[in-house]
Design a protein around this motif. Structure first.
Motif, PDB file in Angstrom:
ATOM      1  N   ASP A 153       0.885  -1.321   0.153  1.00 48.70           N
ATOM      2  CA  ASP A 153       0.045   0.026   0.030  1.00 48.70           C
ATOM      3  C   ASP A 153       1.011   1.381   0.087  1.00 48.70           C
ATOM      4  OD1 ASP A 153      -2.596   1.465   0.285  1.00 48.70           O
ATOM      5  OD2 ASP A 153      -1.987   1.929   2.310  1.00 48.70           O
ATOM      6  N   ARG A 154       1.827   1.166   0.790  1.00 53.51           N
ATOM      7  CA  ARG A 154       2.695   2.499   0.927  1.00 53.51           C
ATOM      8  C   ARG A 154       3.345   2.642  -0.381  1.00 53.51           C
ATOM      9  NH1 ARG A 154       6.835   3.338   6.071  1.00 53.51           N
ATOM     10  NH2 ARG A 154       5.093   2.629   7.202  1.00 53.51           N
ATOM     11  N   ILE A 155       3.677   1.730  -1.154  1.00 52.53           N
ATOM     12  CA  ILE A 155       4.231   1.886  -2.506  1.00 52.53           C
ATOM     13  C   ILE A 155       3.458   2.322  -3.637  1.00 52.53           C
ATOM     14  CG2 ILE A 155       5.670   0.830  -4.376  1.00 52.53           C
ATOM     15  CD1 ILE A 155       7.002  -0.862  -2.210  1.00 52.53           C
ATOM     16  N   GLU A 156       2.312   1.294  -3.660  1.00 50.31           N
ATOM     17  CA  GLU A 156       1.324   1.712  -4.630  1.00 50.31           C
ATOM     18  C   GLU A 156       0.448   2.927  -4.742  1.00 50.31           C
ATOM     19  OE1 GLU A 156      -1.079  -1.873  -4.784  1.00 50.31           O
ATOM     20  OE2 GLU A 156      -0.297  -2.593  -6.541  1.00 50.31           O
ATOM     21  N   ARG A 157       0.286   3.604  -3.482  1.00 51.67           N
ATOM     22  CA  ARG A 157      -0.245   4.806  -3.340  1.00 51.67           C
ATOM     23  C   ARG A 157       0.523   6.129  -3.768  1.00 51.67           C
ATOM     24  NH1 ARG A 157      -0.769   4.498   2.885  1.00 51.67           N
ATOM     25  NH2 ARG A 157       1.261   5.190   3.595  1.00 51.67           N
ATOM     26  N   GLU A 158       1.830   5.807  -4.098  1.00 52.56           N
ATOM     27  CA  GLU A 158       2.623   6.767  -4.450  1.00 52.56           C
ATOM     28  C   GLU A 158       2.604   6.665  -6.187  1.00 52.56           C
ATOM     29  OE1 GLU A 158       3.126   9.166  -2.809  1.00 52.56           O
ATOM     30  OE2 GLU A 158       3.056   7.847  -0.657  1.00 52.56           O
ATOM     31  N   ILE A 159       2.098   5.637  -6.777  1.00 56.38           N
ATOM     32  CA  ILE A 159       2.496   5.473  -8.161  1.00 56.38           C
ATOM     33  C   ILE A 159       1.279   6.292  -9.234  1.00 56.38           C
ATOM     34  CG2 ILE A 159       1.957   3.690 -10.295  1.00 56.38           C
ATOM     35  CD1 ILE A 159       3.104   1.647  -8.273  1.00 56.38           C
ATOM     36  N   THR A 160       1.953   6.996 -10.024  1.00 55.55           N
ATOM     37  CA  THR A 160       1.283   7.949 -10.878  1.00 55.55           C
ATOM     38  C   THR A 160       1.168   7.417 -12.317  1.00 55.55           C
ATOM     39  OG1 THR A 160       2.597   9.699 -11.424  1.00 55.55           O
ATOM     40  CG2 THR A 160       1.668   9.825  -9.413  1.00 55.55           C
ATOM     41  N   PRO A 161       0.504   8.114 -13.197  1.00 54.56           N
ATOM     42  CA  PRO A 161       0.495   7.922 -14.748  1.00 54.56           C
ATOM     43  C   PRO A 161       2.141   7.947 -15.005  1.00 54.56           C
ATOM     44  CG  PRO A 161      -1.539   8.962 -14.235  1.00 54.56           C
ATOM     45  CD  PRO A 161      -0.494   8.992 -13.014  1.00 54.56           C
ATOM     46  N   ARG A 162       2.708   8.931 -14.656  1.00 55.17           N
ATOM     47  CA  ARG A 162       4.006   9.295 -14.997  1.00 55.17           C
ATOM     48  C   ARG A 162       4.898   8.467 -14.399  1.00 55.17           C
ATOM     49  NH1 ARG A 162       4.314  13.839 -18.308  1.00 55.17           N
ATOM     50  NH2 ARG A 162       6.122  12.729 -18.904  1.00 55.17           N
ATOM     51  N   THR A 163       4.692   7.689 -13.654  1.00 55.79           N
ATOM     52  CA  THR A 163       5.920   6.693 -12.793  1.00 55.79           C
ATOM     53  C   THR A 163       6.382   5.792 -13.981  1.00 55.79           C
ATOM     54  OG1 THR A 163       4.572   6.780 -10.899  1.00 55.79           O
ATOM     55  CG2 THR A 163       6.276   5.059 -10.868  1.00 55.79           C
ATOM     56  N   ARG A 164       7.535   5.766 -13.932  1.00 57.55           N
ATOM     57  CA  ARG A 164       8.426   4.779 -14.984  1.00 57.55           C
ATOM     58  C   ARG A 164       9.143   3.808 -14.322  1.00 57.55           C
ATOM     59  NH1 ARG A 164       5.395   6.327 -17.658  1.00 57.55           N
ATOM     60  NH2 ARG A 164       5.260   8.057 -19.039  1.00 57.55           N
ATOM     61  N   GLU A 183      10.349  -9.403   0.838  1.00 55.53           N
ATOM     62  CA  GLU A 183       9.959  -8.158   0.374  1.00 55.53           C
ATOM     63  C   GLU A 183      10.406  -7.730  -1.044  1.00 55.53           C
ATOM     64  OE1 GLU A 183      10.705  -5.777   4.969  1.00 55.53           O
ATOM     65  OE2 GLU A 183      12.304  -6.205   3.668  1.00 55.53           O
ATOM     66  N   MET A 184      11.628  -8.323  -1.469  1.00 58.42           N
ATOM     67  CA  MET A 184      12.123  -8.144  -2.882  1.00 58.42           C
ATOM     68  C   MET A 184      10.962  -8.688  -3.859  1.00 58.42           C
ATOM     69  SD  MET A 184      16.040  -8.712  -2.125  1.00 58.42           S
ATOM     70  CE  MET A 184      16.542  -8.705  -3.824  1.00 58.42           C
ATOM     71  N   ARG A 185      10.677  -9.731  -3.514  1.00 62.67           N
ATOM     72  CA  ARG A 185       9.288 -10.527  -4.214  1.00 62.67           C
ATOM     73  C   ARG A 185       8.081  -9.453  -4.340  1.00 62.67           C
ATOM     74  NH1 ARG A 185       9.084 -13.447  -8.628  1.00 62.67           N
ATOM     75  NH2 ARG A 185       7.462 -11.843  -9.028  1.00 62.67           N
ATOM     76  N   LEU A 186       7.935  -8.947  -3.033  1.00 62.57           N
ATOM     77  CA  LEU A 186       6.666  -8.053  -3.207  1.00 62.57           C
ATOM     78  C   LEU A 186       6.922  -6.808  -4.083  1.00 62.57           C
ATOM     79  CD1 LEU A 186       3.865  -6.815  -1.997  1.00 62.57           C
ATOM     80  CD2 LEU A 186       5.529  -5.706  -0.455  1.00 62.57           C
ATOM     81  N   ILE A 187       8.274  -6.232  -4.202  1.00 64.46           N
ATOM     82  CA  ILE A 187       8.327  -5.206  -5.139  1.00 64.46           C
ATOM     83  C   ILE A 187       8.479  -5.570  -6.466  1.00 64.46           C
ATOM     84  CG2 ILE A 187      10.328  -3.706  -5.747  1.00 64.46           C
ATOM     85  CD1 ILE A 187      10.646  -3.460  -2.630  1.00 64.46           C
ATOM     86  N   ALA A 188       9.233  -6.924  -6.773  1.00 69.54           N
ATOM     87  CA  ALA A 188       8.967  -7.415  -7.942  1.00 69.54           C
ATOM     88  C   ALA A 188       7.453  -7.508  -8.712  1.00 69.54           C
ATOM     89  CB  ALA A 188       9.604  -8.512  -8.072  1.00 69.54           C
ATOM     90  N   ASP A 189       6.779  -7.730  -7.780  1.00 67.20           N
ATOM     91  CA  ASP A 189       5.430  -8.061  -8.077  1.00 67.20           C
ATOM     92  C   ASP A 189       4.609  -6.811  -8.319  1.00 67.20           C
ATOM     93  OD1 ASP A 189       5.366 -10.727  -7.806  1.00 67.20           O
ATOM     94  OD2 ASP A 189       4.538 -10.797  -5.876  1.00 67.20           O
ATOM     95  N   ILE A 190       4.969  -5.796  -7.758  1.00 61.49           N
ATOM     96  CA  ILE A 190       4.359  -4.307  -7.845  1.00 61.49           C
ATOM     97  C   ILE A 190       4.791  -3.976  -9.042  1.00 61.49           C
ATOM     98  CG2 ILE A 190       4.351  -1.968  -7.121  1.00 61.49           C
ATOM     99  CD1 ILE A 190       4.485  -3.161  -4.169  1.00 61.49           C
ATOM    100  N   ALA A 191       6.038  -3.922  -9.419  1.00 57.53           N
ATOM    101  CA  ALA A 191       6.856  -3.423 -10.624  1.00 57.53           C
ATOM    102  C   ALA A 191       6.101  -3.930 -12.028  1.00 57.53           C
ATOM    103  CB  ALA A 191       8.206  -3.472 -10.795  1.00 57.53           C
TER     104      ALA A 191
END
Lengths: 399, 399
Positions: A153-164, A183-191
């Motif tokens: 949640d902390r990461i996804e709420r900062e994603i905008t249409p301009r996030t690359r 945690e690394m796996r989580l970030i991989a999933d989000i990306a």
């Protein structure tokens, strides 16, 4: 004549702003202990200098733009030992990790784009981003949580249409935080879900103190197209002055684009590349010995910090930095006080005030980054000076 | 994921596109003579390697971001000998002239801006410009005029509201053209009147063959704020692999901006800087000897070209390149023919086709750049191979 908005928005390094006052203090005869910069005192393996001395070509010619083959092969072997295989065409040698980042950011960021970076972050990321016309979108963290950021949640709420992209420094600079494999796996999933590049700066990978070897973002095959690793010999082999790093990826479209930049700057210093290849042949015991040394130093810093009333600091698990909130109103003012007005038996101490790691948002005013790059006795004395200095500073402030 | 428009608009080096075919030819046993790249065969002064071997610090630490003081002092002495004094704070050491250009372009060019560059030009200027979002606005020149461009009208009519700078390579790469002091003064006047930066790449300054020493754009005090010099040890001391250059200016606002970039990439390789400082102590006779060697080579290339019917080429006065129009329909096709289909007694020759120096405009199709970086006997053989190859190519084309 006018200057580009990109350079105007860039900043000088906050770590270097005290340089003039430090020189003045030294000229007054004050001995300074430097916890402010990440320049280790560890000896560079002699293999580096031996290789330099063996060089016998009469002409010092350009190296290939992608790097010297023997160095690329050495880095392949290093990753093979971690269980991750990269092709020789998936590693480009760069002038330190810094040039690797400049190249990657130039390839993936345009004017108005954003890159997610946990805050506090290494201040040079700011200039590297600004030079592309893009900006850093911070993921907020807090000292009392050990600068934790790996939360969906902390990461996804900062994603905008301009996030690359999302940028990780793992182990972290300035915080020393280390991501778990989960945690690394989580970030991989989000990306993957949000179609973002993952720029993973693993400069400090050998310096983890919890026992197990550090996982790499290069491990996750399903995000191989997203992942860009940044690596360097600078800290791993205490060879910061070699300016030899690399960018690693399995995304060949990215690599083809970055090759344009590689060719535009022709090549990385030939001798330093050859000598860096020799570094990768050092005895594996080297890493363990250096890790043990830093481990002891980390514990020293934490022990000394625990004796200063009011310090907020969770024990970091990697790199050679501790970020802490100090019981002062303003760490920059404290640093100026320690340089201009105070000393103990002719000695004082430098650190990196925290504000510079917060992108000018005004946060981090009472935080500092301490680099434990000094040998034991000096480190103890430096931490004692910090404790004494805080006391004197707060007394002067009338607290 | 998507890539930046800046990297998408950048290009691979046209000089490197024949690499695969050259490797294949070599594997078939064909000996290739390389007139295609500016990598001299001249020996690097041993002072460089001696200094490297003398280095005895146990830790290879970061150098200062602005450069190692003894190298800056050596460059100051070099310019003092030319009668131009720069302060030690007016010279920043860079990773070759290439990094100096990347920094300068980042500091003065924004998206949509233009930089005036006489065409044909060094192809890497294209990527360096594209990476800022700006573009090159060419000043047209012609082989039959010796690629002359220093004409007020010819330059002024290309200036637009987005023009930020004029870029000179003097002596010129790829053309070998050398500006007279009067022509340099004219360009200084134009830059002053139109409020433009002058980026003067003087990499080849020691290689002029008309007798008198080359003037520098640094000479004109009234445009001191406009002038940015790019310099390097690469060609001057045949030390391309050192990756040591510099940016020089009296415009301190510019320097303050560029320092942000310098700090973001931390420093240039420490050993190479110390060794490059030693290069500046070589006997002044070194320059004269190297200049004489290149002078003879230039005359050899011109003599051999004059014996090929239909070649258009004015004798260049500097650098170590000759640009010429050949009596062929397409120099790229000629190069492929020479690599894939033809040889003379198992030998063939490489050059740099001209089109790559014209920014993709389609001009320069029958032109080539020849780098006279081979010793006399090899150079003569290479030029004979070129003449024979042109004849065979045109015969095959049915001409």
């Amino acid at each position: 004549m006018q200057f580009s908005h990109k350079i105007v928005e860039s900043r000088l390094s906050p770590m270097r702003k005290f340089h003039t006052r430090a020189v003045a203090a030294a000229q007054r005869g004050v001995k300074l202990y430097h916890l402010n910069i990440g320049q280790p005192d560890i000896v560079t393996p002699p293999a580096f200098f031996d290789a330099v001395k063996r060089f016998s070509a009469p002409t010092l010619a350009y190296a290939p733009s992608a790097g010297v083959p023997e160095l690329i092969a050495a880095i392949q072997r290093y990753y093979d030992n971690l269980g991750i295989h990269y092709g020789s065409d998936e590693i480009y040698i760069t002038a330190g990790g810094s040039e690797a980042l400049l190249m990657v950011f130039a390839a993936i960021l345009d004017d108005g784009d954003e890159i997610l970076i946990p805050e506090p972050y290494y201040p040079n990321y700011h200039t590297m981003t600004s030079l592309t016309g893009a900006s850093i979108h911070p993921i907020p963290t807090y000292p009392e949580e050990g600068y934790f950021y790996a939360d969906r949640d902390r990461i996804e709420r900062e994603i905008t249409p301009r996030t690359r992209a999302i940028m990780l420094t793992n182990p972290g600079n300035p915080t020393g935080t280390v991501l778990t494999p989960e945690e690394m796996r989580l970030i991989a999933d989000i990306a993957k879900e949000h179609d973002l590049f993952i720029v993973s700066d693993e400069t400090y990978r050998e310096f983890v103190y919890a026992g197990e070897p550090l996982e790499s973002m290069g491990r996750f095959d399903d995000v191989a197209d997203n992942v860009i690793l940044i690596d360097t010999v600078s800290k791993r082999f205490s060879a910061c002055g070699a300016r030899v790093g690399c960018v690693i990826s399995r995304n060949h479209e990215l690599l083809d684009h970055i090759m344009k930049y590689c060719q535009a700057r022709l090549s990385v210093a030939t001798l330093d590349q050859i000598a860096s290849a020799a570094l990768y042949d050092v005895d594996p015991g080297y890493f363990a010995a250096v890790r043990d040394e830093y481990h002891i130093r980390r514990d020293t810093v934490m022990h000394k910090l625990s004796q200063i009333p009011g310090v907020v600091c969770e024990c970091p698990k990697g790199a050679f930095y501790v970020m802490a909130a100090l019981p002062v109103d303003d760490a920059e003012k404290l640093q100026y006080f320690l340089l201009d007005e105070w000393n103990d038996h002719g000695e004082s101490v430098m650190f990196a005030p925290g504000e510079g790691f917060y992108g000018g948002s005004g946060k981090g005013k009472n935080e500092v980054r301490l680099a434990y790059v000094l040998k034991q006795a000096d480190l103890e004395r430096a931490m004692d000076l910090l404790a004494l200095g805080i006391e004197a500073y707060n007394k002067r402030q009338g607290k």
